[in-house]
Design a protein around this motif. Structure first.
Motif, short mmCIF file in Angstrom:
data_model
loop_
_atom_site.label_atom_id
_atom_site.label_comp_id
_atom_site.label_asym_id
_atom_site.label_seq_id
_atom_site.Cartn_x
_atom_site.Cartn_y
_atom_site.Cartn_z
N THR A 113 3.94 4.19 -1.99
CA THR A 113 3.31 5.31 -1.29
C THR A 113 1.89 4.98 -0.81
O THR A 113 1.12 5.89 -0.52
CB THR A 113 3.26 6.54 -2.21
OG1 THR A 113 2.69 6.16 -3.47
CG2 THR A 113 4.63 7.12 -2.45
N GLY A 114 1.55 3.71 -0.78
CA GLY A 114 0.24 3.33 -0.24
C GLY A 114 -0.92 3.58 -1.18
O GLY A 114 -2.08 3.55 -0.76
N ASP A 115 -0.64 3.80 -2.45
CA ASP A 115 -1.71 4.14 -3.39
C ASP A 115 -2.18 2.97 -4.26
O ASP A 115 -3.16 3.12 -4.99
CB ASP A 115 -1.26 5.28 -4.32
CG ASP A 115 -0.94 6.54 -3.55
OD1 ASP A 115 -1.78 6.95 -2.72
OD2 ASP A 115 0.15 7.12 -3.74
N CYS A 116 -1.46 1.83 -4.24
CA CYS A 116 -1.85 0.77 -5.17
C CYS A 116 -2.23 -0.55 -4.49
O CYS A 116 -2.87 -1.38 -5.11
CB CYS A 116 -0.74 0.52 -6.20
SG CYS A 116 0.65 -0.45 -5.59
N GLY A 117 -1.82 -0.75 -3.27
CA GLY A 117 -2.24 -1.94 -2.53
C GLY A 117 -1.55 -3.24 -2.92
O GLY A 117 -1.87 -4.29 -2.38
N ALA A 118 -0.58 -3.18 -3.84
CA ALA A 118 0.08 -4.42 -4.29
C ALA A 118 0.92 -5.05 -3.19
O ALA A 118 1.25 -6.22 -3.26
CB ALA A 118 0.94 -4.15 -5.52
N CYS A 119 1.26 -4.28 -2.16
CA CYS A 119 2.10 -4.79 -1.07
C CYS A 119 1.26 -5.13 0.16
O CYS A 119 1.81 -5.25 1.26
CB CYS A 119 3.15 -3.75 -0.71
SG CYS A 119 2.45 -2.26 0.00
N SER A 120 -0.06 -5.29 -0.02
CA SER A 120 -0.94 -5.52 1.13
C SER A 120 -0.53 -6.75 1.93
O SER A 120 -0.22 -7.81 1.37
CB SER A 120 -2.39 -5.71 0.65
OG SER A 120 -2.87 -4.53 0.07
N ILE A 121 -0.55 -6.58 3.24
CA ILE A 121 -0.37 -7.70 4.18
C ILE A 121 -1.34 -7.48 5.33
O ILE A 121 -1.99 -6.43 5.40
CB ILE A 121 1.08 -7.75 4.74
CG1 ILE A 121 1.41 -6.44 5.46
CG2 ILE A 121 2.09 -8.04 3.64
CD1 ILE A 121 2.51 -6.56 6.48
N ILE A 122 -1.43 -8.48 6.19
CA ILE A 122 -2.25 -8.29 7.39
C ILE A 122 -1.30 -8.26 8.59
O ILE A 122 -0.46 -9.15 8.76
CB ILE A 122 -3.30 -9.41 7.50
CG1 ILE A 122 -4.32 -9.24 6.35
CG2 ILE A 122 -4.03 -9.34 8.86
CD1 ILE A 122 -5.33 -10.35 6.22
N LEU A 123 -1.43 -7.17 9.36
CA LEU A 123 -0.56 -6.96 10.52
C LEU A 123 -1.46 -6.94 11.75
O LEU A 123 -2.29 -6.03 11.90
CB LEU A 123 0.17 -5.62 10.33
CG LEU A 123 1.16 -5.17 11.40
CD1 LEU A 123 2.35 -6.12 11.47
CD2 LEU A 123 1.64 -3.75 11.11
N ASP A 124 -1.32 -7.93 12.59
CA ASP A 124 -2.20 -8.04 13.77
C ASP A 124 -3.66 -7.87 13.39
O ASP A 124 -4.37 -7.00 13.93
CB ASP A 124 -1.81 -7.00 14.83
CG ASP A 124 -0.55 -7.39 15.58
OD1 ASP A 124 -0.06 -8.53 15.38
OD2 ASP A 124 -0.05 -6.57 16.35
N ASP A 125 -4.12 -8.64 12.45
CA ASP A 125 -5.53 -8.63 12.03
C ASP A 125 -5.96 -7.35 11.34
O ASP A 125 -7.16 -7.10 11.18
CB ASP A 125 -6.48 -8.90 13.21
CG ASP A 125 -6.35 -10.33 13.67
OD1 ASP A 125 -6.13 -11.20 12.80
OD2 ASP A 125 -6.42 -10.57 14.90
#
Lengths: 752, 158, 103, 286
Positions: free
Chosen positions: B44-56
């Protein structure tokens, strides 16, 4: 035990250094495999249907529609997990928690499960399962649940531990009492008495990795389980018992674990995944959602605690008493009992009594959370101690030093202490610059002490020396925060070789003998003891091989700095043989060289900490900011000081979250309102300052290097330290944790 | 439900996949492409463990549909090291022991990389607020912040 | 840093009476006492934890189920959960405690 | 379920108007995907508007600014001109979620999600922002406060899309500010919030003012009585106390998991004072 575990003072080469952990590279490159990162060919997706009711009788479950849905391969209910626990009440509770049998006992209690070809089908299947519930009145508050009028969770429960056996069932499963002396007499000698009631809300371990496993049961009765757990041997036992399997036919591999803190010490959904796999004849992957993690795993007790402490004008405590009520969820526990044991453990008391009540409520089954039960008891006691010091007019640190337990003190839970570190941590805190730093407006300083037992337990380790002289160490305690690094250091130390020559791995249940789980701060303590023992056994073999090579008696060979040395002048011409040289020749001198160890690493040695913190409160909003935080704790011997600091900092951070913002919030309907990281508020990076640490090393006499457990004690003092700081900042005694802004503002307003 | 054909660039490589229209990019990365470095801690976007960079841009891949990656550039933890040499942030996380269990580490590294790309010389406060979208339950963040500070000074010198 | 007292403390475990069965006084915590006929202290002749448990179970059958489930023994303040072979040194303080859970 | 990425706003509106089941607009997805994950919505059609030309841009016009519906909030923070003109609006947009969320979420999405606690909305209401609505019936421009009608509900008709948010050009001596209360320093939903927008006369007295409160009623509320308190003042102590009282009194809050009625009332007044003070300073007041 095949070696002498006693402490002997020595200087160290590897132990106490700070090398990079062996599993580090995989973790910074995304290669490390956690519970949900593993897949098997042909695996199905498992999902669990959970009760939306806090308390309901399950009249009937109709799974026929779900079974007919294309892509569904298995649907199970409690009928597929028959009771094989044979009178083992604790295991029965775990079974009932895995899958409700006659009643759903909390919002989120599992009632059925499916395995399907994909997640979408599994989700649809859950919607097709029809459960006929008879909703019952519920109770979630610990004090409410103790009332005679409260809805009963289990009418077969009669309170244990009372003078007279009760005639009526109750939500109180047990009363326990600890202490010694005569508190009435003690209070009679007191010039000052502080009496207060405290409350703490339920928190969750909050590990970032949800529970996850892949289960594969074959038609011949063998099975594999890949799972994130703090103890794969324990999970094997639990699963084998609950499913009627032979333990040795179930191989459990522990994945990397993304945090546990006590929440992954017993099974939750793993038996369900195995039962689904058994029924479907295919592997099943079952991963909890975050919502499921909060609703149906983990949490600690909610508590209600009364404390009374009396002291003389000179600052001597004459009597101390506490009544502790701890929620257990719907099943019996010993959480209040542990609270009762730890409450006054820091102090030297002639007259002390603690009484604990274990209380059933319609909340998830309480699980251990880092020094379970101790932080809440410490919050109540250390708050009252601070208040008492203030009444007497003594500095709170001096007051604690005056009353601190020491070697020879009878602890509040019974036994007499050996060498302990409470006094030294207090002295260190007193002399810490933090104590003298100036404070600004609306700022307050607080300090508090904490105690935890620490455990040892069953441990088994293999140390294999390769022909190239490299050492592989196989341990059975799950690495929750860097123990492979510390165990590699210990192996290197004992063998006298370089840390880089050792590679530690966590072996699966089929490759190593039984190990207790990583709980009670025992991972490094117990596995290091077994590693030292295994290394000493290997050294014996190495000496033997050197003796063979030289054709001299083994008693003439000693092991020093990684080399076999022939001792005595007559061997002056024999050059020392390195471990590498002996290993290279091992094929000709008797085959592979290994050291093995199986032992019970008891004698963990209790641990103490003192914390100091500064808090600023916004008096208009009740908002708090932690300005500065210092942890002083005894480690016995810090094997890898950086990871010891990490344990101190992590425990403090969890305690800060608990003190200020974390809590389970239930609606009137008994449903959990905040099962997510948005509204279950664990501290974020910008909430915290740097956390200073000071490691004291008071050797544990029962470990060859003096090591004590370090993982848990650091979560014990923060609740109280912060409560004392906030109380000092706002001039009002805070008695309810968490001290969320609305609670602080209400307390300030009430005082105005 | 008809699958959506997607052609995208992941860590510099062209990748084509078919995904369901409601499937998240996180699920695509993990379940279809075997890139399990990004973790699902909450979904749900609350923990950041799945962070990636999408088009900078730093994003939570659990809040992006797989279909949305069409024609875009995705960077994941698997692309952070160059060959066998670690990114300075990866190296500093190891040296400072900025991880205990390590489940949040890939997300932190990606977020820290994005932070330093936009602000090469951040203050402690800027690091703390810049990384506030990534939860860590083990470390108390102390060693993470120090590792990022150290990496920033190394990268400036490079 | 090894306090003198710690050394003395360790030595106790290997005292001169090693191997001999001794009369030891065992303190029982609250609810255990009730199962031993309301006694908070009992005298048992035992050389190690195994013998202690066996004799306790014989003399106080009410304790047997708890011993089965697991009891911890504190010897001079150090808690032992599983070491049946642990010797009971002369003059040591023996305390029975519940087996605890940890995180 | 279908996922469609139309290239024109008319096509997008047409798809939505013609849909038979549940249709959802996808811009940043930070609300939609969370609702999908929780099973609260299972759309039959997702219309991704990010490929529509112009929707991803902030344009400076003769009248002021036009912020496209697909502009991520992070981009607002990167626009120096917008930040200079409307610092309160930008700081509100940059408080939503984390850096990760700000890289995706949009102020139009924040508005149309219709949460009373939406961070950007009190700032937009205070700023007198307008929403450009495109639908089967053509184009209309309405005040932003007319979009949400209750928690999760909007006044938009089937097939209607908010294409852009319009912000006026600033007269001299203007300033705005937004403050919210959250228990942590980041990552929370506002427990209560306040947006203030002021213009001063040449003597430094408040000439015009708008103040909006969030999370204290079913929708963000524009507190007209607060503007009356502010106008003509130099934000002296007595004015601020009166402002706090008026704002606390304007609240119609509820008790929930994030806060109590009493807390919200009290803190609404505190935030109003503080936001007004910041806005006043930004407008050049002393």
């Amino acid at each position: 035990m095949n070696f002498d575990p006693r402490y002997s003072g020595r200087s160290f080469t590897s132990v106490g250094t700070r090398p990079i952990r062996p599993d580090g590279v995989d973790k910074v490159t995304g290669r490390a495999r956690y519970g949900a990162d593993f897949n098997m060919a042909g695996q199905l997706v498992g999902r669990v249907l959970r009760s939306p009711h806090a308390h309901a009788k399950i009249r009937k479950i109709d799974t026929s529609k779900a079974e007919k849905l294309a892509g569904v391969k298995a649907v199970i209910t409690a009928a597929d997990l028959p009771d094989l626990t044979d009178g083992d009440a604790a295991m029965y509770d775990i079974l009932d928690n895995c899958m409700a049998r006659t009643k759903a006992l909390y919002d989120g209690h599992a009632v059925a499960a499916v395995a399907a070809v994909d997640a979408r089908t599994a989700r649809q299947a859950l919607k097709l399962i029809e459960v006929d519930y008879e909703v019952l009145p519920h109770v979630v508050d610990v004090d409410e649940a103790m009332k005679h009028t409260a809805p009963l969770l289990n009418d077969a429960i009669f309170t244990e531990g009372l003078e007279e056996k009760p005639v009526k069932p109750s939500n109180v499963t047990k009363r326990t009492q600890y202490g010694h002396g005569d508190i009435h007499e003690g209070f009679g000698q007191a010039d000052f008495v502080v009496e207060r009631s405290f409350k703490t809300e339920q928190t969750h371990q909050g590990y970032i990795e949800p529970h996850a496993c892949v289960a594969s049961v074959s038609s011949d009765g063998t099975a594999d389980l890949w799972v994130c757990t703090q103890g794969h041997f324990v999970y094997r036992q639990h699963c084998a018992q609950l499913l009627g399997m032979e333990a040795s036919k179930l191989r459990v591999t522990s994945s990397e674990i993304g945090g546990g803190f006590g929440g992954k010490t017993h099974v939750w959904a793993e038996p369900v995944a195995l039962a689904l796999s058994r029924k479907a004849g295919r592997p099943v992957k079952l991963v909890m959602t975050r919502d499921e993690v909060f609703r149906a795993s983990g949490p600690t007790s909610a508590t209600s605690i009364d404390v009374r402490i009396g002291a003389r004008k000179d600052g001597t405590i004459t009597a101390a008493e506490a009544t502790l009520r701890y929620s257990c969820g719907p099943y019996a526990g010993m959480w209040a009992e542990i609270g009762a044991m730890t409450a006054f453990a820091c102090y030297k008391l002639d007259n002390v009594r603690t009484v604990g009540y274990e209380v059933l409520v319609n909340r998830p089954k309480t699980a251990a959370y880092r020094a379970p039960s101790a932080p809440m008891a410490a919050f109540a006691v250390e708050s009252a101690v601070d208040e008492l010091a203030k009444e007497i007019g003594m500095d709170p640190v001096e007051f604690r030093i005056r009353n601190a337990a020491q070697e020879g003190t009878r602890s509040s839970y019974g036994p007499v202490y050996g060498p302990i570190g409470i006094g030294p941590t207090l002295e260190a805190a007193k002399n810490h610059p933090h104590m003298k730093a100036p404070l600004g407006k609306n700022q307050g300083r607080g300090m508090a002490c904490g105690f935890w037992f620490n455990f040892g337990g069953q441990t088994c380790t293999d140390l294999n020396i390769g022909m190239d002289g490299s050492v592989s160490l196989a341990v059975g305690t799950v690495d929750v925060g860097g123990s492979r690094a510390s165990l590699s250091l210990v192996a290197a130390e004992e063998l006298g070789i370089d840390y880089g020559q050792v590679k530690a791995v966590v072996a699966d249940t089929s490759s190593l003998g039984y190990n207790d789980m990583t709980d009670g701060s025992r991972g490094t303590f117990s596995s290091s003891m077994a590693t030292i023992s295994a290394a000493r056994n290997a050294i014996k073999t190495l000496r033997d091989r050197a003796a063979q090579t030289w054709d001299i008696p083994i008693d003439d060979v000693v092991w020093e700095k990684g080399h076999a040395i022939a001792k005595g002048e007559k061997y002056g011409n024999l050059a020392a043989l390195s471990l590498k040289e002996i290993a290279a020749a091992s094929g000709k001198t008797g085959g592979p060289i290994a050291g093995h160890s199986e032992l019970v690493a008891d004698g963990a040695g209790v641990s103490f900490a003192t914390h100091i913190c500064d808090i600023e409160v916004d008096p208009e909003t009740g908002s708090t900011r932690v300005l500065r935080y210092t942890v002083v704790q005894d480690a016995g011997k810090a094997v890898h000081p950086t990871y010891v600091e990490g344990q101190y900092q992590g425990g403090a951070a969890q305690g800060i979250g608990w003190a200020l913002n974390e809590e389970y919030i239930y609606g009137k309907d008994g449903r959990l309102q905040n099962p997510g990281f948005l509204d279950y508020r664990i501290p974020v990076c910008s909430d915290l300052p740097m956390i200073d640490t000071q490691i004291l090393e008071i050797p544990n006499p029962n470990h060859p290097y003096g090591v004590r457990g370090v993982g848990e004690t650091s979560i014990v003092p923060p609740l109280a330290a912060i409560a004392n700081a906030v109380s000092n900042a706002v001039g009002v005694r805070m008695t309810h944790i968490p001290m969320s802004p609305p609670r602080i503002l209400a307390a300030i307003e009430a005082e105005r | 439900m008809a699958g959506v054909a997607v052609s995208t660039t992941i860590n510099g490589d062209t990748v084509e996949y078919l995904c369901q229209p409601d499937e998240t990019l996180l699920d695509v990365l993990r379940d279809r492409l075997g890139l399990t470095g990004a973790k699902e801690g909450c979904g749900t976007g609350d923990c950041g463990a799945c962070s990636i960079i999408l088009d900078d841009r730093l994003v939570c891949s659990c809040l992006v549909l797989g279909a949305e990656a069409e024609g875009r550039h995705v960077e994941t933890i698997e692309g952070m090291a160059h060959g066998d040499s670690l990114h300075p942030l990866q190296q500093k996380f190891l040296e400072h022991a900025a991880l205990q269990c390590g489940i949040c580490t890939p997300g932190f590294l990606i977020a820290a990389k994005d932070l330093l790309a936009k602000n090469p010389d951040p203050t402690e406060e800027e690091i703390r607020f810049g990384l506030a979208g990534n939860l860590c339950r083990c470390t108390g963040y102390d060693k993470i912040v120090r590792a990022v500070q150290d990496a920033a000074s190394v990268m400036k010198g490079a | 840093m090894m306090p003198k007292s710690a050394q003395r403390f360790s030595d106790k475990h290997h005292g001169p009476n090693e191997g001999l069965a001794l009369m030891v006084e065992v303190t029982l915590w609250g609810s255990l006492g009730a199962l031993a006929g309301g006694k908070s202290k009992v005298e048992i002749e035992a050389k190690d934890i195994r013998e202690l448990f066996r004799k306790l179970a014989e003399q106080y059958p009410g304790l047997e189920p708890l011993i089965e489930k697991g009891i911890a023994v504190a010897i001079d303040g150090t808690i032992y959960r599983d070491t049946w072979s642990k010797e009971l040194p002369q003059g040591a303080e023996i305390f029975l405690l519940p087996r605890l859970a940890g995180g | 379920m279908r996922y469609i990425r139309p290239l024109s706003i008319e096509d997008a509106a047409g798809l939505l108007a013609g849909s038979t089941g549940t249709a959802a607009i996808l811009a940043g997805g930070s609300d939609l995907l969370v609702r999908m994950k929780g099973g609260f919505i299972e759309p039959d059609l997702i219309v991704d508007i990010k490929a529509i030309e112009g929707l991803g841009e902030i344009r400076e016009t003769a009248e002021g600014f036009s912020i496209g519906a697909a502009v991520p909030c992070a981009v607002l923070g990167e626009s120096k001109v917008l930040k200079k003109a409307w610092p309160g609006v930008v700081e509100a947009a940059n408080l939503i979620g984390s850096k990760q969320v700000q890289g995706r979420c949009t102020i139009v999405g924040n508005l149309c999600n219709a949460s009373p606690a939406a961070d950007s909305v009190p700032a937009l209401v205070a700023a007198g922002a307008k929403a450009v609505v495109v639908g089967p019936g053509g184009k209309r421009t309405i005040a932003v406060e007319a979009v949400p009608t209750g928690p999760g509900k909007t006044s938009l008709a089937k097939g209607e899309i908010v294409e852009a948010i319009l912000l006026d050009k600033r007269p001299p001596r203007s300033g705005d500010a937004y403050l919210r209360f959250i228990p942590r320093t980041e990552m929370d939903i506002a427990v209560v919030s306040a947006g203030v927008n002021l213009t001063l006369d040449e003597q430094g007295r408040v000439k015009s003012a708008r103040l909006a409160l969030g999370a204290v009623a079913p929708t963000v509320i524009l507190v007209e009585a607060a503007a009356e308190v502010l106008i003509g003042s130099r934000l002296d102590e007595a004015t601020l106390e009166r402002l706090a009282k008026v704002c606390s009194g304007a609240c119609r809050p509820i008790d929930d998991k994030r806060g109590t009625v009493e807390f919200r009332r009290k803190v609404a007044g505190v935030l109003a004072k503080r936001a007004a003070t910041t806005a006043y300073k930004r407008a050049g007041g002393k």
